[in-house]
Design an enzyme around this catalytic site. Structure first.
Site, PDB file in Angstrom:
ATOM      1  N   CYS A  20       0.797  -1.027   0.461  1.00 27.97           N
ATOM      2  CA  CYS A  20       0.313   0.370   0.141  1.00 27.97           C
ATOM      3  C   CYS A  20       0.662   1.104   0.126  1.00 27.97           C
ATOM      4  CB  CYS A  20      -0.452  -0.290   0.978  1.00 27.97           C
ATOM      5  SG  CYS A  20      -1.772   1.690   1.187  1.00 27.97           S
ATOM      6  N   CYS A  49     -11.426 -11.569  20.160  1.00 26.87           N
ATOM      7  CA  CYS A  49     -10.719 -10.202  18.806  1.00 26.87           C
ATOM      8  C   CYS A  49      -9.924  -9.842  20.137  1.00 26.87           C
ATOM      9  CB  CYS A  49     -11.007  -9.557  18.240  1.00 26.87           C
ATOM     10  SG  CYS A  49     -12.653  -8.180  19.616  1.00 26.87           S
TER      11      CYS A  49
HETATM   12  C1  LIG Z   1     -16.782  -9.261  19.098  1.00 27.27           C
HETATM   13  S1  LIG Z   1     -18.784  -8.046  18.847  1.00 27.27           S
HETATM   14  C2  LIG Z   1     -19.569  -9.846  18.598  1.00 27.27           C
HETATM   15  C3  LIG Z   1     -20.336 -10.108  17.851  1.00 27.27           C
HETATM   16  C4  LIG Z   1     -21.313 -11.221  17.035  1.00 27.27           C
HETATM   17  N1  LIG Z   1     -21.246 -12.742  17.980  1.00 27.27           N
HETATM   18  C5  LIG Z   1     -20.874 -11.745  15.974  1.00 27.27           C
HETATM   19  O1  LIG Z   1     -20.285 -12.294  15.555  1.00 27.27           O
HETATM   20  O2  LIG Z   1     -20.974 -10.673  15.225  1.00 27.27           O
HETATM   21  C6  LIG Z   1     -19.588  -8.213  20.359  1.00 27.27           C
HETATM   22  C7  LIG Z   1     -20.431  -7.879  20.875  1.00 27.27           C
HETATM   23  O3  LIG Z   1     -21.444  -7.571  22.195  1.00 27.27           O
HETATM   24  C8  LIG Z   1     -21.537  -7.006  22.408  1.00 27.27           C
HETATM   25  N2  LIG Z   1     -21.525  -6.164  23.251  1.00 27.27           N
HETATM   26  C9  LIG Z   1     -20.752  -5.363  24.155  1.00 27.27           C
HETATM   27  N3  LIG Z   1     -20.960  -5.552  25.432  1.00 27.27           N
HETATM   28  C10 LIG Z   1     -21.764  -6.251  25.641  1.00 27.27           C
HETATM   29  C11 LIG Z   1     -22.297  -6.764  27.326  1.00 27.27           C
HETATM   30  N4  LIG Z   1     -21.921  -6.902  28.752  1.00 27.27           N
HETATM   31  N5  LIG Z   1     -23.064  -7.364  26.762  1.00 27.27           N
HETATM   32  C12 LIG Z   1     -23.870  -8.556  25.718  1.00 27.27           C
HETATM   33  N6  LIG Z   1     -23.575  -7.258  24.874  1.00 27.27           N
HETATM   34  C13 LIG Z   1     -22.251  -6.568  24.784  1.00 27.27           C
HETATM   35  C14 LIG Z   1     -22.056  -6.202  20.950  1.00 27.27           C
HETATM   36  O4  LIG Z   1     -23.070  -4.355  21.070  1.00 27.27           O
HETATM   37  C15 LIG Z   1     -21.289  -6.583  20.007  1.00 27.27           C
HETATM   38  O5  LIG Z   1     -22.565  -7.238  19.411  1.00 27.27           O
END
Ligand SMILES: C[S@@+](CC[C@H](N)C(=O)[O-])C[C@H]1O[C@@H](n2cnc3c(N)ncnc32)[C@H](O)[C@@H]1O
Length: 453
Positions: free
Chosen positions: A74, A408
């Site tokens: 890039c 992640c």
């Molecule tokens: C890494 S993403 C994973 C989402 C899903 N499993 C996927 O693969 O698309 C983490 C998710 O956790 C939600 N989140 C963040 N903090 C949270 C909490 N304390 N309790 C429940 N959900 C939460 C976020 O909004 C997000 O949708």
């Protein structure tokens, strides 16, 4: 006391990587971290910062180059903060990610676990299906691009190597349109002006694309631009305006208005269809997401009658992917629009054994288990900060047979695995999955199995 000083030059061999993708050299046993150097290389470096226990350096010359060194593909790489490891070829990038997982799991958490090879992407470029592009006015011209490392300065970019081709085309087109229409642009220093970010999100075959204008105020001056976008890019099926009037680094505000088409786009993962609204989390690399979810679901070895809790479930993707092989799916998610998406996605796919709970995992999990829910399998996919201690306590209390943890961030993963390992769980080999090629970010999937008593 170190003898290494700022502004001095040294010659050393790179012995390791930090989890940020920097090389580590030891000068008289004092570690110095340097970007864009590869393991095994002999380099000349200048120390630019010397802390008590470690320092930072700048590469002056590569005396002996690694066979895995490449010229960054890039042209913006050295200015833009989006990618960190483009001087490594893909083999080295995969090895680096495996090393990061290994260090977290085995050196930090001392779990002594095998780390599988990083699951790689076929062509590790042009994968991002979501671009969050800041907009700035500089010398009377509207610029769009990505931030410089550790800065809020924008590098004006016309072509990003990790975002999908249609995003590059749209980014250039929209930038020209914004300049032509002389759109008012937000200035964070004085908290004035309208347009803050342009978001582009596309589905896997580019047949549905969403544009979102994030604005400081509800004024809609995008009519002409929107008409021209739709005329030139018929696959743009959704244009929305999200309003964020706060003085904050958080991109989105609470309110979203539809300007053209639908409020969402739809995409397919492992044969299931998903509606995605602008604020909902959705994995950014489609090819790797399918590999990750397949691995996660296979890992659970479902028999067909299990009660599954899918926590941090976003729009329900993982749980719905497993629904055909399970008795019941219970999703937990804290963003309201994502929960609405998850409910609609269950209907859309004819899944009748899924229910969704809005709230924080730490609260909802405790409530559900108090109500007598006894999950057999729990999918855990938290954001970078990992799981809340109260959620982990509730999980350890209810003791599901299996936990599949998708992470992640290896440093919070190791912390949470260590806790669960001390509370009745055997940790299996860890599999890094390369969701974010060219960047330092490491995704990983791991099974935890309840120990036999
Ligand atoms: C890494 S993403 C994973 C989402 C899903 N499993 C996927 O693969 O698309 C983490 C998710 O956790 C939600 N989140 C963040 N903090 C949270 C909490 N304390 N309790 C429940 N959900 C939460 C976020 O909004 C997000 O949708």
């Amino acid at each position: 006391m170190t003898t290494v000083s700022k502004n001095e030059y040294y010659t050393a061999v790179v012995s390791d990587y930090t989890h940020e993708g920097m090389g580590v050299v030891k000068v008289d046993n004092y570690p110095v971290f340097i970007p864009d150097v590869l393991k095994g290389e002999e380099i000349e470096l200048k120390v630019v910062k010397a802390n008590k226990k470690f320092g930072f350096g700048r590469l002056i010359n590569v005396n002996t180059a690694s066979k895995n060194r490449v010229t960054p593909p890039c042209e913006y790489y050295y200015q833009c903060g989006g990618c960190q490891i483009q001087t490594m070829n893909y083999e080295e990038q995969k090895q680096f990610k495996k090393t990061v997982a290994d260090k977290s799991i085995n050196h930090m958490a001392k779990l002594d676990k095998e780390i599988n090879d990083t699951v790689s992407m076929d062509v590790p470029m042009y994968y991002r299906n979501k671009s969050q592009i800041p907009v700035k006015l500089k010398d009377g011209k509207i610029e769009m691009g990505f931030y410089r490392p550790r800065s809020h300065d924008i590098v004006d970019i016309d072509h990003c190597l990790i975002q999908k081709g249609i995003h590059n085309q749209l980014m250039v087109f929209i930038k020209e349109e914004l300049n032509r229409e002389k759109v008012s642009v937000y200035d964070e220093a004085v908290h004035q002006g309208l347009l803050r970010h342009v978001i582009i999100r596309s589905n896997s075959d580019d047949s549905e694309v969403q544009i979102a204008f994030v604005t400081n105020g509800k004024k809609n001056i995008f009519q002409n631009i929107n008409d021209r976008i739709i005329e030139n890019f018929p696959s743009v099926t959704s244009i929305v305006q999200n309003i964020n009037t706060e003085q904050t680094n958080v991109i989105f505000g609470d309110k979203t208005n539809i300007l053209k088409g639908k409020e969402y786009i739809t995409d397919t993962i492992l044969g299931k269809t998903f509606k995605v609204r602008v604020r909902s989390f959705y994995q950014v690399n489609h090819e790797q997401t399918e590999k990750l979810y397949k691995k996660a679901i296979e890992t659970a070895e479902l028999k067909g009658d299990e009660t599954i809790i899918d926590t941090y479930c976003g729009i329900g993707t993982i749980g719905l992917g497993a629904a055909d092989k399970a008795g019941k799916i219970i999703g937990i998610e804290s963003i309201e629009s994502a929960v609405e998406d998850a409910k609609e996605n269950a209907q859309l796919n004819g899944v009748h054994n899924a229910e969704y709970h809005l709230g924080k995992s730490e609260d909802v999990m405790t409530r559900l288990t108090a109500e007598g829910v006894e999950p057999d399998v729990v999918f855990v996919d938290p954001p970078r900060k990992g799981c809340h201690p109260e959620f982990l306590e509730a999980l350890a209390e209810v003791q599901p047979e299996k936990i599949v943890y998708i992470s992640c961030n290896p440093s919070t993963l190791q912390r949470d695995l260590k806790y669960l390992n001390q509370h009745g769980y055997e940790v299996s080999p860890v599999t890094p999955v390369d969701m974010f090629p060219q960047t330092k970010h490491v995704e990983a999937c791991v099974l935890l199995q309840r120990k036999r008593r």
